[in-house]
Design a protein around this motif. Structure first.
Motif, PDB file in Angstrom:
ATOM      1  N   CYS A 312       0.833  -1.191   0.000  1.00 18.75           N
ATOM      2  CA  CYS A 312       0.000   0.000   0.000  1.00 18.75           C
ATOM      3  C   CYS A 312       0.879   1.256   0.000  1.00 18.75           C
ATOM      4  O   CYS A 312       2.108   1.179  -0.045  1.00 18.75           O
ATOM      5  CB  CYS A 312      -0.952  -0.023   1.197  1.00 18.75           C
ATOM      6  N   ARG A 314       1.509   3.296   2.320  1.00 24.08           N
ATOM      7  CA  ARG A 314       2.384   3.418   3.493  1.00 24.08           C
ATOM      8  C   ARG A 314       3.570   2.448   3.435  1.00 24.08           C
ATOM      9  O   ARG A 314       4.540   2.631   4.159  1.00 24.08           O
ATOM     10  CB  ARG A 314       1.588   3.209   4.784  1.00 24.08           C
ATOM     11  N   CYS A 315       3.478   1.412   2.600  1.00 22.68           N
ATOM     12  CA  CYS A 315       4.655   0.559   2.391  1.00 22.68           C
ATOM     13  C   CYS A 315       5.705   1.374   1.625  1.00 22.68           C
ATOM     14  O   CYS A 315       6.911   1.191   1.818  1.00 22.68           O
ATOM     15  CB  CYS A 315       4.296  -0.678   1.585  1.00 22.68           C
ATOM     16  N   CYS A 386       4.285  -2.651   7.993  1.00 20.11           N
ATOM     17  CA  CYS A 386       3.452  -1.510   7.575  1.00 20.11           C
ATOM     18  C   CYS A 386       2.298  -1.334   8.566  1.00 20.11           C
ATOM     19  O   CYS A 386       1.626  -2.303   8.911  1.00 20.11           O
ATOM     20  CB  CYS A 386       2.929  -1.759   6.162  1.00 20.11           C
ATOM     21  N   THR A 388      -0.589  -0.145   8.121  1.00 19.73           N
ATOM     22  CA  THR A 388      -1.946  -0.347   7.606  1.00 19.73           C
ATOM     23  C   THR A 388      -2.141  -1.655   6.844  1.00 19.73           C
ATOM     24  O   THR A 388      -3.279  -2.097   6.683  1.00 19.73           O
ATOM     25  CB  THR A 388      -2.371   0.826   6.684  1.00 19.73           C
ATOM     26  N   CYS A 389      -1.052  -2.272   6.341  1.00 12.56           N
ATOM     27  CA  CYS A 389      -1.256  -3.554   5.653  1.00 12.56           C
ATOM     28  C   CYS A 389      -0.261  -4.612   6.119  1.00 12.56           C
ATOM     29  O   CYS A 389      -0.176  -5.676   5.516  1.00 12.56           O
ATOM     30  CB  CYS A 389      -1.198  -3.377   4.126  1.00 12.56           C
TER      31      CYS A 389
HETATM   32 ZN   LIG Z   1       1.280  -1.132   3.479  1.00 13.22          ZN
END
Ligand SMILES: [Zn+2]
Length: 412
Positions: A312, A314-315, A386, A388-389
């Motif tokens: 994602c 944020r990654c 991450c 979020t994921c």
């Molecule tokens: Zn991510």
């Protein structure tokens, strides 16, 4: 020379008929109870269970009749194509087949043709679809392209990867474009042209003269008009099939989920970091794929963040850069055609996602250098840590953050 009536009588004496009650019984396990079924008269008493396979039911009527309703489970092969297509539809000539039309005449003629082709268990439905309806039995209404849509989308439907079914899927799909600016212009215009049925546009800005160098949704006479309104005018002019939903607002943590949850795919053409993190986090929470692109001077980037987990945004960028390092298009400038190229690539990814065809850019970042005319591809990997994921993250509990320290920059 025999009259048509005597000719038909002769054919009907040769062709086996079944009635709607018998057909309903034969199909009973296949005909799902519909919501209206309880109001309908009961079907004939069910006979003892038999091992006989239910017949294949073929609707031989014309399109204008078929679109108004058909017997559930029936295949539609218009009378004029029946002999050409029957072998593909029903390869086994010994299997039971019931043909129906509106009243039982065309299906009797069709049944005789199939007998001549070697089909041994063909019946014609006495009274046809009219009798089925009069008996109060349930029927389905197909989603089919209108004559105008068949012409409009013919270059799509002749592609085996799209076909009528793919075009219907596009018409049923709902896509949200974040921003009616540089990226949102070409992406929304091609998506509208392609027949995406519902296009949401999020933008709280008005058209400025300095936008027109690249934001082709808008025009000189619309300077000062809200961008969502200008977008709706352009997109509906392009294709009246498209329902344009105007979200004249700026996405933030209070409205992002409510707006985004109504869509199947998000096209991220946002011009600021705040929106990109918000869209990423909200989309992961909702499980919606995001087609992300960004542009800067002569360079564009595009990738797809799948809805069912990373990699994602944020990654790629775990947290926002300090405000003084965040580039602003107003200061940096951008080549006008660059968002055109990147936005069209975004539209392409959206259409592939809706059709379920090809390989998307999920896990790949495509970088375009307009000065060198070079495309580079970087592999993206999901970051285990991450926020979020990453592994073990409960995406339903992602909290949305407003990074308010970022001043608004002008749209790309
Ligand atoms: Zn991510």
């Amino acid at each position: 020379m025999p009259s048509f009536q005597s000719y038909l009588k002769a054919i009907k004496s040769e062709v086996a008929e079944t009635d709607v009650g018998q057909l309903r019984t034969a199909l009973a396990p296949q005909v799902p109870p519909s919501g209206s079924a309880s109001r309908l008269p009961a079907g004939p008493p069910q006979g003892p269970p038999t091992a006989a396979a239910p017949p294949a039911v073929i609707d031989v009527r014309e399109q204008d009749e078929y679109v108004q309703g058909y017997i559930p489970g029936a295949r539609w092969i218009p009378r004029g194509n029946l002999e050409l297509r029957i072998e593909d539809a029903i390869p086994d000539r010994e299997s039971p087949v019931v043909l129906y039309c509106a009243g039982g005449t065309r299906s009797a003629l069709a049944a005789r043709s199939l007998r001549e082709l070697g089909y041994t268990q063909v019946k014609s439905l006495a009274g046809g679809f009219g009798a089925w309806k009069r008996a109060g039995y349930p029927f389905d209404v197909p989603v089919v392209l209108s004559q105008e849509q068949q012409i409009r989308y013919s270059r799509h439907t002749m592609l085996p990867e799209v076909g009528d079914a793919g075009q219907v899927a596009l018409l049923k799909s709902r896509v949200l474009c974040l921003g009616a600016g540089g990226l949102g212009s070409p992406s929304s215009m091609y998506l509208a042209a392609a027949g995406i049925g519902t296009l949401g546009i999020v933008d709280d800005d008005v058209v400025d003269m300095s936008n027109l160098q690249r934001q082709i949704l808008h025009s000189t006479d619309r300077v000062g008009v809200h961008k969502v309104e200008s977008a709706a005018r352009t997109l509906n002019g392009l294709n009246p099939d498209v329902k344009v939903v105007q979200h004249r607002t700026r996405l933030d943590s209070s409205n992002a989920l409510d707006i985004m949850r109504n869509y199947d795919v998000i096209v991220d053409g946002a011009d600021n970091f705040q929106a990109r993190y918000l869209v990423n986090d909200a989309a992961l929470k909702l499980g919606i794929p995001v087609v992300h692109a960004s542009i800067f001077r002569f360079e564009g980037q595009i990738t797809v963040f799948p809805g069912d987990g990373g990699p994602c945004y944020r990654c790629l960028y775990p947290s926002p850069p300090p405000p003084e390092e965040a580039p602003s298009c107003a200061e940096a400038g951008v080549l006008g055609v660059l968002p055109g190229i990147m936005g069209v690539l975004q539209a392409t990814e959206v259409i592939k996602i809706v059709l379920g065809k090809g390989n998307t850019l999920a896990g790949r970042l495509l970088v375009y250098d307009a000065l060198k005319t070079k495309f580079r591809e970087l592999k993206l990997r999901r970051d285990e840590s991450c926020p979020t994921c990453g592994t073990g993250v409960d995406r339903s509990r992602i909290e949305l953050i407003d990074y308010n320290q970022f001043c608004n920059v002008l749209s790309p």
